[in-house]
Write a protein that holds these residues in place. Structure first.
Motif, mmCIF file in Angstrom:
data_model
loop_
_atom_site.group_PDB
_atom_site.id
_atom_site.type_symbol
_atom_site.label_atom_id
_atom_site.label_comp_id
_atom_site.label_asym_id
_atom_site.label_seq_id
_atom_site.Cartn_x
_atom_site.Cartn_y
_atom_site.Cartn_z
ATOM 1 N N ASN A 288 -5.652 -6.006 -6.374
ATOM 2 C CA ASN A 288 -4.344 -6.206 -6.061
ATOM 3 C C ASN A 288 -3.564 -4.850 -5.711
ATOM 4 O O ASN A 288 -2.728 -5.034 -4.623
ATOM 5 C CB ASN A 288 -3.643 -7.027 -6.980
ATOM 6 C CG ASN A 288 -3.884 -8.710 -6.820
ATOM 7 O OD1 ASN A 288 -3.968 -9.207 -5.964
ATOM 8 N ND2 ASN A 288 -4.838 -8.920 -8.199
ATOM 9 N N MET A 289 -3.626 -4.056 -6.426
ATOM 10 C CA MET A 289 -2.977 -2.838 -6.166
ATOM 11 C C MET A 289 -3.472 -2.024 -4.617
ATOM 12 O O MET A 289 -2.632 -1.356 -4.090
ATOM 13 C CB MET A 289 -3.134 -1.747 -7.265
ATOM 14 C CG MET A 289 -2.375 -2.190 -8.644
ATOM 15 S SD MET A 289 -0.638 -1.750 -8.363
ATOM 16 C CE MET A 289 -0.486 -0.022 -8.035
ATOM 17 N N GLY A 290 -4.711 -2.317 -4.432
ATOM 18 C CA GLY A 290 -5.364 -1.596 -3.374
ATOM 19 C C GLY A 290 -5.173 -2.478 -2.036
ATOM 20 O O GLY A 290 -5.474 -2.177 -0.915
ATOM 21 N N VAL B 107 9.012 8.884 1.370
ATOM 22 C CA VAL B 107 9.399 9.421 0.282
ATOM 23 C C VAL B 107 8.737 10.236 -0.405
ATOM 24 O O VAL B 107 7.630 10.225 -0.667
ATOM 25 C CB VAL B 107 9.330 8.083 -0.743
ATOM 26 C CG1 VAL B 107 9.948 8.468 -1.783
ATOM 27 C CG2 VAL B 107 10.171 6.801 -0.011
ATOM 28 N N VAL B 108 9.278 11.484 -0.080
ATOM 29 C CA VAL B 108 8.432 12.627 -0.583
ATOM 30 C C VAL B 108 8.367 13.015 -2.079
ATOM 31 O O VAL B 108 7.739 13.656 -2.689
ATOM 32 C CB VAL B 108 8.711 13.999 0.175
ATOM 33 C CG1 VAL B 108 8.564 13.881 1.498
ATOM 34 C CG2 VAL B 108 10.286 14.220 -0.274
ATOM 35 N N SER B 109 9.378 12.265 -2.819
ATOM 36 C CA SER B 109 9.292 12.554 -4.401
ATOM 37 C C SER B 109 8.338 11.654 -5.251
ATOM 38 O O SER B 109 8.643 11.636 -6.408
ATOM 39 C CB SER B 109 10.885 12.437 -4.634
ATOM 40 O OG SER B 109 11.207 10.773 -4.361
ATOM 41 N N LEU C 216 3.844 -5.051 -4.096
ATOM 42 C CA LEU C 216 3.218 -4.899 -5.538
ATOM 43 C C LEU C 216 3.083 -3.251 -5.737
ATOM 44 O O LEU C 216 3.700 -2.692 -6.797
ATOM 45 C CB LEU C 216 1.782 -5.483 -5.824
ATOM 46 C CG LEU C 216 1.165 -5.203 -7.107
ATOM 47 C CD1 LEU C 216 2.151 -5.814 -8.312
ATOM 48 C CD2 LEU C 216 -0.052 -5.879 -7.439
ATOM 49 N N ARG C 217 2.296 -2.482 -4.801
ATOM 50 C CA ARG C 217 2.657 -0.964 -5.092
ATOM 51 C C ARG C 217 3.850 -0.394 -5.039
ATOM 52 O O ARG C 217 4.030 0.464 -5.925
ATOM 53 C CB ARG C 217 1.659 -0.418 -3.802
ATOM 54 C CG ARG C 217 0.132 -0.749 -3.788
ATOM 55 C CD ARG C 217 -0.477 -0.024 -2.693
ATOM 56 N NE ARG C 217 -0.291 -0.498 -1.337
ATOM 57 C CZ ARG C 217 -0.868 -1.469 -1.012
ATOM 58 N NH1 ARG C 217 -1.681 -2.290 -1.607
ATOM 59 N NH2 ARG C 217 -0.626 -2.053 0.455
ATOM 60 N N ARG C 218 4.816 -0.909 -4.327
ATOM 61 C CA ARG C 218 6.071 -0.213 -4.131
ATOM 62 C C ARG C 218 6.566 -0.460 -5.418
ATOM 63 O O ARG C 218 7.385 0.563 -5.950
ATOM 64 C CB ARG C 218 6.967 -0.841 -3.098
ATOM 65 C CG ARG C 218 8.326 -0.417 -3.096
ATOM 66 C CD ARG C 218 9.149 -1.059 -1.885
ATOM 67 N NE ARG C 218 9.064 -2.505 -2.034
ATOM 68 C CZ ARG C 218 9.732 -3.284 -2.796
ATOM 69 N NH1 ARG C 218 10.501 -2.545 -3.755
ATOM 70 N NH2 ARG C 218 9.772 -4.510 -3.039
ATOM 71 N N LYS C 219 6.573 -1.815 -5.989
ATOM 72 C CA LYS C 219 7.339 -1.884 -7.329
ATOM 73 C C LYS C 219 6.615 -1.049 -8.447
ATOM 74 O O LYS C 219 7.682 -0.935 -9.364
ATOM 75 C CB LYS C 219 7.263 -3.556 -7.690
ATOM 76 C CG LYS C 219 8.131 -4.287 -6.675
ATOM 77 C CD LYS C 219 7.868 -5.947 -6.924
ATOM 78 C CE LYS C 219 8.731 -6.561 -6.078
ATOM 79 N NZ LYS C 219 8.687 -8.192 -6.160
ATOM 80 N N VAL C 220 5.627 -0.980 -8.474
ATOM 81 C CA VAL C 220 4.999 -0.199 -9.440
ATOM 82 C C VAL C 220 5.125 1.260 -9.498
ATOM 83 O O VAL C 220 5.497 1.973 -10.240
ATOM 84 C CB VAL C 220 3.363 -0.335 -9.660
ATOM 85 C CG1 VAL C 220 2.612 0.530 -10.485
ATOM 86 C CG2 VAL C 220 2.910 -1.776 -9.816
ATOM 87 N N LYS D 249 -0.205 5.372 -1.041
ATOM 88 C CA LYS D 249 -0.098 4.576 0.300
ATOM 89 C C LYS D 249 1.438 4.238 0.518
ATOM 90 O O LYS D 249 1.975 3.937 1.664
ATOM 91 C CB LYS D 249 -0.710 3.270 -0.007
ATOM 92 C CG LYS D 249 -2.292 3.291 0.409
ATOM 93 C CD LYS D 249 -2.990 2.056 0.331
ATOM 94 C CE LYS D 249 -4.578 2.074 0.345
ATOM 95 N NZ LYS D 249 -5.150 0.783 0.333
ATOM 96 N N VAL D 250 2.193 4.390 -0.668
ATOM 97 C CA VAL D 250 3.820 3.800 -0.630
ATOM 98 C C VAL D 250 4.501 4.610 0.536
ATOM 99 O O VAL D 250 5.187 3.867 1.109
ATOM 100 C CB VAL D 250 4.259 3.794 -2.056
ATOM 101 C CG1 VAL D 250 5.596 3.418 -2.010
ATOM 102 C CG2 VAL D 250 3.465 2.910 -2.929
#
Length: 258
Positions: free
Chosen positions: A189-191, A152-154, A198-202, A143-144
């Motif tokens: 929490n991730m979803g 962000v394709v990478s 949180l997702r972005r930081k991980v 989802k990020v």
């Protein structure tokens, strides 16, 4: 700045950071000064060169070593490290936006689908429970790229999902074991749609899998939930303070009457 100079600077910064962490961490320590100077010079690297080396699989230590700087116990190294990696992330975001704007024909889409399928196979464990956790994590992490204003394709969500699940399995054991509640808390929490940070930081390594496993549910919660929890705690503390004051006043009045 040439490629060899960039690599030499990064190696110098890494060695100095490790040296500073082993010895005196005062800001005046020579190792700290060497590290900070090298990091500052790395910020001067051209955007194209930085992007090339940060994502190059031959130099994975560049991307993986961010914690050495951003979580260093010396505040100067930590501060400069965060600035450097934030700059590199901005470069990658911009690169992703440019690449995502290019026209894609059916062949490209087909090849991309094939690569994703190969990645899924390469990151499976053979354990149905573990693989299910990886699938859930990948779904959240994927989802990020959509949530970022600049695509962000990478992002390699499958690799990150596999890394996080491995850390969970190593620390918590099987999903069906005694730590099932912790598994559920992390996956929820991730979803959580209201918890993109949180997702972005991980996804980008700001929070490692090892760190995620040790976080309390309040730490993983969205900013909105954290504010609500903080507000509840403050109200509870205020009520307790008022109760204590009332008791003290009552005791004082009782003593006066006697």
């Amino acid at each position: 700045m040439e490629k060899h100079e960039f690599l030499e600077l990064f190696e110098a910064a890494t060695k100095a950071a490790k040296s500073a962490s082993r010895g005196d961490v005062k800001s005046s320590c020579p190792a700290v000064s060497r590290c900070v100077e090298a990091i500052k010079r790395l910020r001067e690297a051209p955007e194209s060169l930085a992007c090339e080396l940060v994502v190059d699989r031959k130099y994975t230590q560049i991307g993986k070593s961010h914690g050495l700087f951003t979580e260093h116990k010396n505040p100067r190294i930590q501060s400069e490290g965060k600035i450097l990696y934030s700059l590199w992330l901005r470069y990658l975001y911009a690169t992703g936006r440019k690449q995502s704007s290019r026209p894609r024909d059916r062949t490209v889409v087909k090849n991309k689908k094939k690569l994703v399928e190969e990645k899924m196979v390469s990151t499976t464990t053979g354990d149905s429970n573990r693989d299910k956790v990886r699938e859930i994590l990948n779904k959240s992490l994927s989802k990020v790229a959509v949530e970022m204003k600049e695509g962000v394709v990478s992002c390699d969500s499958w690799s990150v999902a596999a890394s996080v699940e491995s850390a969970m399995f190593e620390r918590l054991g099987s999903f069906e074991g005694t730590q099932k509640a912790k598994y559920r808390s992390i996956l929820f929490n991730m979803g959580d749609s209201s918890n993109p940070d949180l997702r972005r930081k991980v996804m980008f390594g700001e929070i490692s899998g090892e760190r995620l496993v040790t976080m309390e549910k309040e730490e993983m919660a969205s900013h909105k939930i954290q504010l609500q929890v903080q507000n509840i705690k403050e109200k509870a503390r205020a009520r307790e303070e008022n109760r204590v004051k009332s008791m003290m006043m009552f005791q004082s009045d009782t003593m006066i009457m006697t």
